[in-house]
Enzyme design. Structure first.
Site, PDB file in Angstrom:
ATOM      1  N   CYS A  17      -4.912   9.605-110.884  1.00  0.00           N
ATOM      2  CA  CYS A  17      -3.910   9.049-109.961  1.00  0.00           C
ATOM      3  C   CYS A  17      -3.889   9.850-108.666  1.00  0.00           C
ATOM      4  CB  CYS A  17      -2.528   9.062-110.611  1.00  0.00           C
ATOM      5  SG  CYS A  17      -2.356   7.976-112.042  1.00  0.00           S
ATOM      6  N   ASP A 451      -7.369  50.380 -95.611  1.00  0.00           N
ATOM      7  CA  ASP A 451      -6.838  51.086 -94.447  1.00  0.00           C
ATOM      8  C   ASP A 451      -6.184  52.367 -94.982  1.00  0.00           C
ATOM      9  OD1 ASP A 451      -5.635  51.569 -91.825  1.00  0.00           O
ATOM     10  OD2 ASP A 451      -3.769  50.963 -92.808  1.00  0.00           O
ATOM     11  N   ASP A 654      -1.808  47.131 -93.870  1.00  0.00           N
ATOM     12  CA  ASP A 654      -0.387  46.843 -93.664  1.00  0.00           C
ATOM     13  C   ASP A 654       0.007  46.746 -92.202  1.00  0.00           C
ATOM     14  OD1 ASP A 654      -0.699  49.592 -93.069  1.00  0.00           O
ATOM     15  OD2 ASP A 654       1.444  49.909 -93.422  1.00  0.00           O
TER      16      ASP A 654
END
Length: 764
Positions: A17, A451, A654
């Site tokens: 469907c 990082d 971040d």
């Protein structure tokens, strides 16, 4: 204008469907992107509003036989969840169908056991024997064709109308669906039974005949049972959304005109002063302005240990205040809070499709036409070859069994249900995966680049040493700290913030004015303080400004060897001082790297800091591969070079300067406590401040993909075994319908078993 919207789709009965809706909407002019999920019953659309109106899109979906509501339509006017209404309707329909079908199935079972007799045995010598003989004679009424006809007809055409309706719309859209298999199979059994009753044998009241009304009704009944159980299981897979929504507090206590007032959370405004007492939930996001407390943020991060919150600390809505009272200023309310964004991200992620699911959907599209071909071939072989045009009923029933047993629902549910549960499990434990595609990619990672500042380290360095190099003796330590703090006052870099924090207490209002300020990415800052040009930053910044560093090299190197961050400070082109800062390594960083290495993942550290500082930090956490002195603009290039070598690279960061690298990597992991830019860019958000959820997210991805592969394998094996058994006449339609429902339920149960995996002691 390109617009995006999520619509709730009601009436989908199988994954085909969703394929039907997708294929038809993609043909409309103005549709840019469409993704329909059967498991979540949602359609996510991107369309050009100048070319097509939303109303026309809805009409197209409705013409296909489905009803449409907005994704935000969580409840009806009566306050009831529409999905629950649909589930209850399905349950009630199944009960009615089961009641009507029960006498027919009982007749089949008793007839098969030889219990029904068309006469009373006169040789019974006991009362019990006579009673059983009488009972055997009376149960013959269950085989009365008129009774079976009366019971089967409403099941076939009233309860089973949904299959005819959906088949009609699917055929009009030129798509074959599961509903068509059920409709054709049950109708064949029903009308063949009518043919036998009216044209093949005399119409007498009693007598056991070779009719198959029970097959047509039980097919429909068991399919409805499967759909009902499926609806219940799908509700459980998305339970995390309801759980998250239930976390929202309903009221808040605010200060209005110096009076405490309890108001609805919907009436809270940005800037309101909110009072929180022990044991209360924090209503919205904000910053503490008075008081301290311990706050349980486990609902966001999965970390059960409360976190101490002081003045100027950020608090998150829906987290639990444990033992202190405080006031905070609301900074984000309504749909802007962290919790609301999490709910939004989880919903969007669960609506997405992983690449492996798209393959399964494509297979489903070809599957039903193939099954009709197999069923037709089964009929031809049995009728014309095996029985030489003699036994029509067996040939028809075998073909019906093939149609019924071959439902592709298990194949369509295999991937989305596992993804929904996996993403929900991650969200409950502080891992937000934005897309199903990313969930699939995570387990393929073989290289992770970290990082340094704010990721491996806390990101809040503190000034530890101030070395005076001024030969004129104009500047003492206090004055250097004072000027440096003023210069860095507008800085957003962690080092600049630390220098400002170190001297902010000696800055008075009159001396705080800074005439100009410029942040130089990857190098430092240049500011004008009371007419003096102040430079604070790296060796490269000083060299570019032709500042002599001879007297500072030894001091600078000694700080680096200690693992400290060293920066130069020059005033009016004269070197005045070397400042040393130390950034604490996050507690669990040392545990994360060995865990990743055990998974066979290569680990790198990428930073703009000098090599000595970078290697010092890397050694402490066990990272051998160090890429230092990399400018922010070049971080993405470094990631791309690793990817060009054939590595599947994840970047963990971040900060704002990490955003390009996060976007470039195959998977970007953003620390949830980082900047909004990094969080927006990352593919996965780790809500906890430590890195422990990074290896957990990889393990979760692997577990989820294992479940998907198990589901797909089961779905394929089920059909590979079931179809030949049905085609060779060893599976009647009733058992075929039961097996079909069992296949879908098995896939759902296997997916739901992901909920049992717990994030304890760094293990899933």
């Amino acid at each position: 204008m390109i617009e995006s919207i999520s619509l709730k789709i009601y009436g989908m009965t199988c994954s085909l469907c969703s394929i039907t809706i997708e294929s038809n909407l993609e043909k409309l002019e103005g549709i840019k992107k469409v993704n329909v999920s059967y498991s979540t019953e949602k359609a996510k659309l991107e369309y050009d509003s100048s070319k097509i109106e939303l109303g026309n899109i809805k009409k197209k979906i409705e013409l296909l036989g489905f009803s449409v509501g907005k994704n935000k339509e969580k409840y009806s006017s009566d306050g009831i969840d529409p999905s629950l209404i649909q589930e209850n309707k399905l349950r009630n329909t199944f009960i009615i169908s089961a009641v009507l079908s029960f006498p027919l199935i009982l007749a089949m079972v008793l007839g098969g056991l030889g219990f029904c007799h068309d006469y009373i045995d006169p040789n019974s010598t006991t009362k019990i024997g006579a009673f059983i003989a009488y009972l055997r004679w009376r149960t013959l009424i269950l085989h009365d064709w008129r009774l079976q006809f009366v019971l089967a007809t409403p099941v076939q055409f009233i309860i089973g109308f949904r299959f005819y309706k959906n088949s009609f719309y699917a055929l009009r859209a030129r798509v074959a669906t599961m509903d068509l298999l059920v409709a054709v199979g049950s109708t064949t059994a029903y009308f063949y039974s009518l043919y036998i009753v009216f044209f093949q044998r005399p119409a007498f009241l009693y007598g056991m005949r070779n009719i198959y009304f029970e097959s047509s009704t039980v097919i429909i009944t068991l399919v409805l049972l499967g759909k009902y159980l499926e609806a219940m299981a799908k509700g459980k897979t998305s339970k995390v959304i309801k759980t998250l929504m239930g976390l929202k507090p309903k009221n808040a206590r605010v200060l209005r005109n110096d009076v405490e007032v309890d108001i609805s959370i919907e009436k809270l405004l940005v800037g309101d002063i909110v009072i929180v007492r022990p044991g209360e939930k924090i209503p919205v996001d904000g910053i503490i302005i008075e008081g301290t407390s311990m706050v349980d943020e486990s609902m966001l991060t999965g970390e059960s240990i409360p976190v101490k919150k002081n003045e100027k600390d950020f608090v998150t809505g829906a987290s639990l205040n444990k033992n202190g009272s405080f006031k905070f200023q609301a900074t984000k309310v309504g749909d802007e809070t962290v919790l609301s964004n999490i709910i939004k991200m989880v919903e969007e992620a669960q609506e997405s499709k992983a690449p492996i699911q798209k393959i399964a959907d494509k297979i489903c599209g070809y599957f039903v036409p193939f099954i009709f071909l197999v069923a037709f071939s089964t009929f031809l072989i049995w009728y014309f070859i095996i029985y030489q045009s003699q036994l029509l009923d067996i040939a028809l029933i075998n073909a019906v069994s093939v149609l019924v047993v071959s439902c592709p629902c298990a194949l369509g549910l295999a991937t989305p249900t596992a993804i929904i549960v996996g993403m929900g499990k991650g969200a409950q434990n502080g891992i937000l995966i934005k897309n199903g595609e990313y969930l699939e990619k995570i387990c393929k990672i073989n290289t992770i680049v970290f990082d340094k500042t704010g990721t491996i380290t806390v990101g809040k360095p503190a000034v530890t040493d101030v070395i005076i190099l001024d030969k004129s003796h104009e500047y003492d330590e206090r004055k250097i700290i004072h000027i440096a703090a003023m210069a860095e006052r507008r800085s957003e870099h962690p080092i600049g913030v630390a220098i400002y924090e170190n001297g902010k207490e000696i800055i008075d209002q009159q001396s705080a004015a800074v005439e100009s300020f410029e942040a130089i990415p990857g190098k430092g800052i240049e500011a004008v303080v009371k007419g003096k040009i102040v430079l604070i930053g790296t060796k490269k910044l000083m060299q570019e400004n032709k500042i002599d560093l001879k007297n500072a090299e030894t001091i600078f190197n000694s700080f680096q060897e200690e693992g400290k961050i060293a920066v130069f400070m020059a005033i009016d082109n004269n070197l005045i001082s070397v400042l040393a800062l130390s950034d604490k390594i996050k507690d669990k960083s040392k545990d994360v790297v060995p865990s990743l290495k055990k998974m066979g993942i290569e680990v790198y550290i990428l930073t703009g800091d000098n090599k000595k500082t970078a290697f010092s930090v890397a050694n402490k956490v066990g990272i051998e591969n160090v890429m230092a002195e990399v400018q922010p603009g070049n971080k993405a290039e470094v990631i791309q070079k690793l990817m060009n070598k054939g590595k599947i690279v994840a970047m963990v960061g971040d900060g704002i300067n990490d955003a390009p690298a996060l976007a470039t990597a195959n998977i970007g992991f953003a620390i949830g406590t980082g900047t909004d830019v990094a969080i927006e860019t990352g593919d996965v958000i780790l809500l906890r401040d430590d890195l422990i959820t990074l290896p957990l997210s990889i393990k979760l991805s692997k577990k989820t993909m294992d479940k998907i592969k198990q589901n797909l394998l089961w779905a394929f094996i089920y059909n590979l075994i079931g179809i030949p058994i049905a085609a060779t006449g060893h599976l009647n339609p009733v058992l075929a319908a039961a097996a079909m429902g069992l296949s879908s339920i098995s896939v759902l149960i296997n997916s739901l078993s992901l909920k049992k995996f717990k994030f304890i002691d760094n293990k899933i």
